[in-house]
Design a protein around this motif. Structure first.
Motif, mmCIF file in Angstrom:
data_model
loop_
_atom_site.group_PDB
_atom_site.id
_atom_site.type_symbol
_atom_site.label_atom_id
_atom_site.label_comp_id
_atom_site.label_asym_id
_atom_site.label_seq_id
_atom_site.Cartn_x
_atom_site.Cartn_y
_atom_site.Cartn_z
ATOM 1 N N PHE A 5 -5.643 87.203 14.903
ATOM 2 C CA PHE A 5 -5.794 85.898 14.921
ATOM 3 C C PHE A 5 -4.414 85.133 14.257
ATOM 4 O O PHE A 5 -4.437 84.160 13.359
ATOM 5 C CB PHE A 5 -6.896 85.273 13.805
ATOM 6 N N ASN A 6 -3.231 85.868 14.506
ATOM 7 C CA ASN A 6 -2.104 85.082 14.274
ATOM 8 C C ASN A 6 -1.437 85.377 12.829
ATOM 9 O O ASN A 6 -0.678 84.821 12.215
ATOM 10 C CB ASN A 6 -1.659 83.833 14.758
ATOM 11 N N ILE A 7 -2.519 86.131 12.098
ATOM 12 C CA ILE A 7 -2.163 86.115 10.605
ATOM 13 C C ILE A 7 -1.854 87.793 10.311
ATOM 14 O O ILE A 7 -2.383 88.796 10.840
ATOM 15 C CB ILE A 7 -3.578 86.238 9.890
ATOM 16 N N ARG A 8 -0.611 88.013 9.401
ATOM 17 C CA ARG A 8 -0.182 89.198 9.361
ATOM 18 C C ARG A 8 -0.844 89.752 7.995
ATOM 19 O O ARG A 8 -0.758 89.549 6.991
ATOM 20 C CB ARG A 8 1.186 89.162 8.857
ATOM 21 N N TYR A 9 -1.937 90.876 8.440
ATOM 22 C CA TYR A 9 -2.825 91.384 7.473
ATOM 23 C C TYR A 9 -2.467 92.877 7.189
ATOM 24 O O TYR A 9 -1.897 93.496 7.834
ATOM 25 C CB TYR A 9 -4.293 91.520 8.011
ATOM 26 N N GLU A 10 -2.539 93.202 5.934
ATOM 27 C CA GLU A 10 -2.462 94.407 5.282
ATOM 28 C C GLU A 10 -4.131 94.935 5.167
ATOM 29 O O GLU A 10 -4.807 94.417 4.242
ATOM 30 C CB GLU A 10 -1.822 94.808 4.121
#
Length: 303
Positions: A5-10
């Motif tokens: 969803f266009n978010i850079r997640y760890e």
């Protein structure tokens, strides 16, 4: 690291803590966004705010629903890592010197007393009430000097979204050391001053939003309405992104032969009526009036 969803997640909890340790050891200041459904929604509607959210070290997933959507679309299992949990995990470690920024004085005083039960060292740490003002009006060099002189490794920021994320992005260039983490309402939840998190059974059944809706109906209804209104478009965009990646790469980092068959056939039906890209819509009104929480230049443009 993953992009959903266009978010850079760890999404790996252990890697979250390893990355924090590395940044602190190497004296590389940065920030982490604790990204719930509200932030995902606002970031996808506002490209400049999306850049702020993705401009830090990474985001952790504070939404219980995003892992469900990832499972439906990509066939991959991930766990939520909420702000309350990472807050408790880090404070309880008794490993870092910390500083607590934001909220009101009585909340900070109550927070200090409650946290001392987990970690007596917090009694010697700074709990600083920031003045209520527009995010552009803070004296960032002075705040950075205060943090550097204190030697804090972890700086907890509680100003509410989207203000706290923008605050961290503006403070970062002036810091020499430390990781900032924005945790929203966690200060209130752990202060013993009335506000409480939803019961565990509601959290486990993804019903926490109903509890918060009952606590703050005006604020939370607007947020829930915008999420529900734009969710089909976000799901469709993520679905298209998955298919695009499949075409571009025979070995896709998100979807492969093992997981693609697990994706429910129902999803295209759910989202087929949605219009194309969520970021083509103007920002919702509540962002524009969010108590001076956002850069005026950022909200005046049609997205």
């Amino acid at each position: 690291m993953n992009i959903y969803f266009n978010i850079r997640y760890e999404m790996d909890r252990q890697e979250v803590h390893r990355a924090i340790d590395r940044q602190i050891a190497e004296h590389r200041p940065d920030y982490i966004c604790v990204t719930d459904g509200v932030i995902v929604n606002m970031a996808n509607r506002n490209p400049e705010y999306l850049n702020v959210v993705n401009g830090g070290l990474f985001s952790i997933c504070d939404s219980s629903y995003v892992p469900l959507y990832i499972r439906m679309i990509h066939g991959i299992r991930h766990r939520q890592y909420c702000g309350c949990q990472i807050f408790r995990d880090i404070v309880s470690k008794q490993k870092y010197r910390m500083m607590f920024l934001g909220s009101r004085r009585h909340i900070l005083d109550g927070l200090r007393a409650e946290l001392a039960k987990w970690n007596p060292d917090v009694l010697d740490m700074k709990f600083i009430e920031l003045p209520f003002k527009e995010v552009n009006d803070f004296d960032y060099p002075a705040i950075a000097r205060l943090i550097d002189e204190d030697g804090a490794d972890i700086i907890w920021v509680s100003l509410g979204a989207p203000k706290q994320e923008i605050f961290m992005s503006k403070l970062k260039p002036f810091l020499r050391h430390g990781i900032m983490i924005a945790i929203g309402a966690a200060f209130k939840f752990y202060s013993g001053q009335g506000a409480q998190r939803a019961p565990d059974w509601m959290v486990n059944y993804h019903l926490e939003f109903l509890y918060r809706l009952g606590q703050e109906p005006g604020k939370q209804f607007r947020r829930c309405f915008d999420i529900v209104r734009t969710l089909p478009k976000m799901l469709r965009s993520e679905w298209h992104n998955k298919n695009r990646l499949k075409k571009e790469s025979p070995i896709n980092p998100i979807v492969n032969d093992k997981t693609k068959d697990e994706t429910p056939e129902l999803i295209p039906q759910i989202i087929k009526e949605a219009t194309p890209d969520i970021v083509s819509e103007p920002a919702p009104d509540y962002i524009k009036i969010a108590a001076n929480h956002i850069n005026p230049e950022l909200i005046e443009s049609d997205l």
